[in-house]
Design an enzyme around this catalytic site. Structure first.
Site, PDB file in Angstrom:
ATOM      1  N   THR A 179      43.192  43.438  38.046  1.00 36.81           N
ATOM      2  CA  THR A 179      43.026  42.461  36.965  1.00 36.81           C
ATOM      3  C   THR A 179      44.009  42.658  35.811  1.00 36.81           C
ATOM      4  OG1 THR A 179      40.632  42.510  37.434  1.00 36.81           O
ATOM      5  CG2 THR A 179      41.362  41.192  35.557  1.00 36.81           C
ATOM      6  N   ARG A 225      28.773  29.468  36.355  1.00 32.11           N
ATOM      7  CA  ARG A 225      29.705  28.655  35.569  1.00 32.11           C
ATOM      8  C   ARG A 225      28.987  27.532  34.844  1.00 32.11           C
ATOM      9  NH1 ARG A 225      34.894  29.841  37.337  1.00 32.11           N
ATOM     10  NH2 ARG A 225      35.012  30.926  39.358  1.00 32.11           N
ATOM     11  N   LYS A 239      33.404  45.197  44.834  1.00 32.07           N
ATOM     12  CA  LYS A 239      34.036  44.935  43.548  1.00 32.07           C
ATOM     13  C   LYS A 239      33.077  45.361  42.432  1.00 32.07           C
ATOM     14  CE  LYS A 239      36.253  40.999  43.187  1.00 32.07           C
ATOM     15  NZ  LYS A 239      36.490  39.532  43.276  1.00 32.07           N
ATOM     16  N   ARG A 298      46.080  39.665  49.704  1.00 38.20           N
ATOM     17  CA  ARG A 298      44.707  39.272  49.351  1.00 38.20           C
ATOM     18  C   ARG A 298      44.572  37.751  49.433  1.00 38.20           C
ATOM     19  NH1 ARG A 298      42.821  38.002  43.853  1.00 38.20           N
ATOM     20  NH2 ARG A 298      40.541  37.953  43.778  1.00 38.20           N
TER      21      ARG A 298
END
Length: 483
Positions: A282, A75, A221, A34
């Site tokens: 994760t 963010r 995802k 990945r």
């Protein structure tokens, strides 16, 4: 050809840039590399990609490469001193207009102007993967004013989520569009799309990917609350994609930890029913960033995903930035093999009582039923162009290996992500229709994977003998005995 069925996705990064480390990871069991486009430059990704392909070829392995788009990660900006400490009950403001480099313990800039439109009094905002919780008190044209509900240290550029979802940012950013072009240049096998809310987000990504000249399959995802709001929403995204990733970081923040395991199992089940790939990701081996052995909880986490029949388990920081990337891949492979020894890993009730939609799907699922119920079957061979037939086969639980026979290098690499599927380079046009079965069996026998008297289930399309592109044309099933 390893007989571990569950595949391993490993993220490459600063800890795994050296060719020797990448080679050791391939030998340890990495099936998919990945590339995280949230970090690194195009040149760094290109170098890692070339190294993976060179080392995989050296060892006769097929290793797929996945590019993971950053998506609209929302963010906070930066603090004047790099970090602040927030205390429970204090006010804290997120501002569109405040200096992006001058944050304090009372105010910080944000990089997402629409946050003011997405929030209302009473909402909860979660920062830094839920470590900081803010309650929205009021919203004006330029800022969201909050009270700290759960405090602690907060540093630069940490992510923002809204409890229950509802952030309206588009799934694809300008950076993602640039990274799609890089992915196309590198001929990546998979592209993962971050934060999709609807199936149309995946279709938009597919259009851009094809326009860039890439044939990569798309992994959605699953990390927004909207994506798992109900079965219809989940199936909409799964159906539009070629596979999904249970991205438990942001998903867990948005829906809450308590629901995460149940949702994970539902995503895996729905993906398999809809003939799609599914990756569980994760913090699977998080402690191994700094430790050479996993915790028992991590062993249990990986094993449970295997028993739920995920196609692949994924490493992120453990392999990208950890101290023990090779040992982590080895440990994950060992856990997968151990879990696969359980009888439940080979018993299937997949789609019993349901009708099938296509000829190739019917042949694929019939082949698996035959293989699982006819004693003596040691291998399933699928003669395929696109790899779709062995993918559908691998949706059914079985202990019998599925061999993806194809002359197409892209399909050979792509199959590295399918559970229990192993690629074999094979060009049917070299043989007459009468010879194909014999030579297909000899290929496995010569590798020591079959012995005389073993039975083999073989599927194909009857147009292969004409040298025609037969993707989606599987319509023949045979049961053959090894001479």
């Amino acid at each position: 050809m390893s007989q571990r069925r569950t595949k391993i996705v490993a993220t490459l990064g600063p800890a795994t840039s050296h060719p020797d480390i990448i080679e050791k990871m391939i030998l340890a069991g990495m099936d998919v590399a990945r590339l995280n486009f949230s970090h690194g430059t195009a040149d760094e990704h290109r170098e890692r990609c070339e190294t993976v392909r060179r080392k995989a070829k050296k060892h006769g392995r097929y290793v797929a490469i996945m590019g993971d788009l950053q998506g609209p990660k929302i963010r906070i900006a930066r603090f004047k001193d790099g970090q602040v400490n927030l205390t429970v009950g204090q006010p804290f403001t997120l501002s569109n207009t405040y200096d992006k480099d001058a944050g304090t313990d009372t105010i910080v800039g944000i990089d997402y102007p629409s946050l003011v439109a997405d929030c209302a009094p009473g909402d909860e905002l979660l920062l830094d993967d839920g470590r900081i919780i803010l309650r929205v008190e009021r919203v004006d044209t330029d800022a969201v004013h909050t009270t700290v509900v759960q405090g602690g240290p907060l540093s630069n550029n940490k992510g923002i989520n809204r409890r229950g979802g509802g952030i309206s940012a588009d799934s694809l950013t300008d950076k993602d569009r640039d990274d799609i072009r890089v992915a196309a240049q590198l001929d990546l096998d998979y592209i993962a799309v971050s934060f999709p809310r609807y199936g149309r987000d995946i279709e938009q990504a597919r259009t851009l990917i094809r326009e860039a000249g890439s044939e990569a399959w798309i992994i959605a995802k699953i990390e927004r609350a909207e994506a798992v709001a109900d079965d219809a929403a989940l199936n909409d995204i799964i159906s539009a994609s070629d596979g999904v990733m249970v991205a438990r970081g942001d998903l867990g923040v948005e829906i809450g930890d308590a629901r995460l395991v149940g949702i994970q199992k539902r995503i895996i089940r729905h993906a398999r029913t809809l003939n799609k790939i599914v990756i569980t990701a994760t913090q699977m081996m998080e402690s191994m960033i700094n430790s050479p052995i996993p915790t028992r909880a991590e062993v249990s986490d990986v094993a449970n995903a295997v028993l739920d029949y995920t196609d692949a388990v994924m490493l992120s920081g453990e392999s990208a930035a950890g101290q023990y990337p090779v040992e982590t891949v080895e440990a994950m492979a060992r856990i997968c093999v151990g879990a696969e020894q359980e009888p439940v890993a080979g018993r299937s009730q997949h789609r019993l009582g349901q009708t099938f939609n296509r000829c190739d799907e019917t042949i694929a699922l019939s082949a698996m039923y035959a293989a699982n119920h006819f004693p003596g079957v040691k291998a399933i061979i699928s003669l395929t162009e696109s790899g779709l037939t062995p993918l559908i086969m691998s949706r059914i639980r079985s202990t019998i290996p599925i061999y993806c026979y194809t002359p197409d290098i892209r399909t050979q690499r792509r199959a590295a992500l399918f559970r229990g599927v192993y690629a074999v380079p094979f060009d049917v046009t070299r043989f007459t229709p009468q010879e194909v079965g014999e030579h297909a069996i000899l290929e496995l026998k010569n590798h020591g994977l079959l012995t005389s008297g073993d039975w083999v289930v073989l599927t194909s399309g009857d147009l292969y003998s004409l040298g025609t592109d037969t993707a989606g044309g599987t319509n023949t099933l045979k049961i053959l005995k090894t001479p």
